[in-house]
Design a protein around this motif. Sequence first.
Motif, short mmCIF file in Angstrom:
data_model
loop_
_atom_site.label_atom_id
_atom_site.label_comp_id
_atom_site.label_asym_id
_atom_site.label_seq_id
_atom_site.Cartn_x
_atom_site.Cartn_y
_atom_site.Cartn_z
N ASP A 188 54.87 82.87 5.51
CA ASP A 188 55.62 82.96 4.04
C ASP A 188 56.83 83.66 4.19
OD1 ASP A 188 54.41 80.69 2.67
OD2 ASP A 188 52.52 81.85 1.80
N SER A 218 59.42 81.89 6.81
CA SER A 218 59.51 80.48 6.69
C SER A 218 60.91 79.68 6.36
CB SER A 218 58.41 79.59 6.01
OG SER A 218 58.93 77.89 5.63
N PHE A 266 61.79 76.73 6.40
CA PHE A 266 61.65 75.82 4.08
C PHE A 266 61.59 76.86 3.00
CE2 PHE A 266 59.24 74.41 8.30
CZ PHE A 266 60.32 73.28 8.68
N THR A 267 60.92 77.89 3.19
CA THR A 267 60.75 78.32 1.42
C THR A 267 61.86 79.77 1.46
OG1 THR A 267 59.45 79.86 2.49
CG2 THR A 267 58.51 77.64 1.79
N ASN A 268 62.16 80.13 2.85
CA ASN A 268 63.70 81.11 2.41
C ASN A 268 64.39 80.97 2.17
OD1 ASN A 268 61.00 83.96 2.15
ND2 ASN A 268 60.71 82.85 3.80
#
Length: 140
Positions: free
Chosen positions: A109, A112, A114-116
């Motif tokens: 997390d 990533s 995709f999320t940062n």
Amino acid sequence: MSATRYELMHGNHVAASVSISDEGLIASINGIVDRDRMPWGTVGSDDNDTLVRLRDWWKYRRIPRKRDIGETIRRLGFASNDELMVAGLAANLSDHYWIRPLGDDLCWDDVSPFTNSFSETLGRTLLGIGDGFEPSPDCS
């Protein structure tokens, strides 16, 4: 040639311990921790075969040479695609593999894509659609 030890991660799972040279290339595999989490097709018939396969897999993770962004990479302070990839912990939008410095407590997390968020200017520049490089704190 000196090398730094990293854990090759698949999400939050350690797949292997590897050493990466200052040039950003996989110098050695120090040990496979979880064969089932290794990138598909990288576990060979012996240690040398596995190293060759992992190096091949690694070279396909970097920005393709056909994008001709060498000057941009140099302006960012890197000598090669490989160095840039290591600076970004080898995370990309293709899969959940990345590298974690040995002894660090980063998790997927934290890195990533995709999320940062990342610098849109940097992304556009690396894709060759930017109209100039504008330094940003999040480009390293």
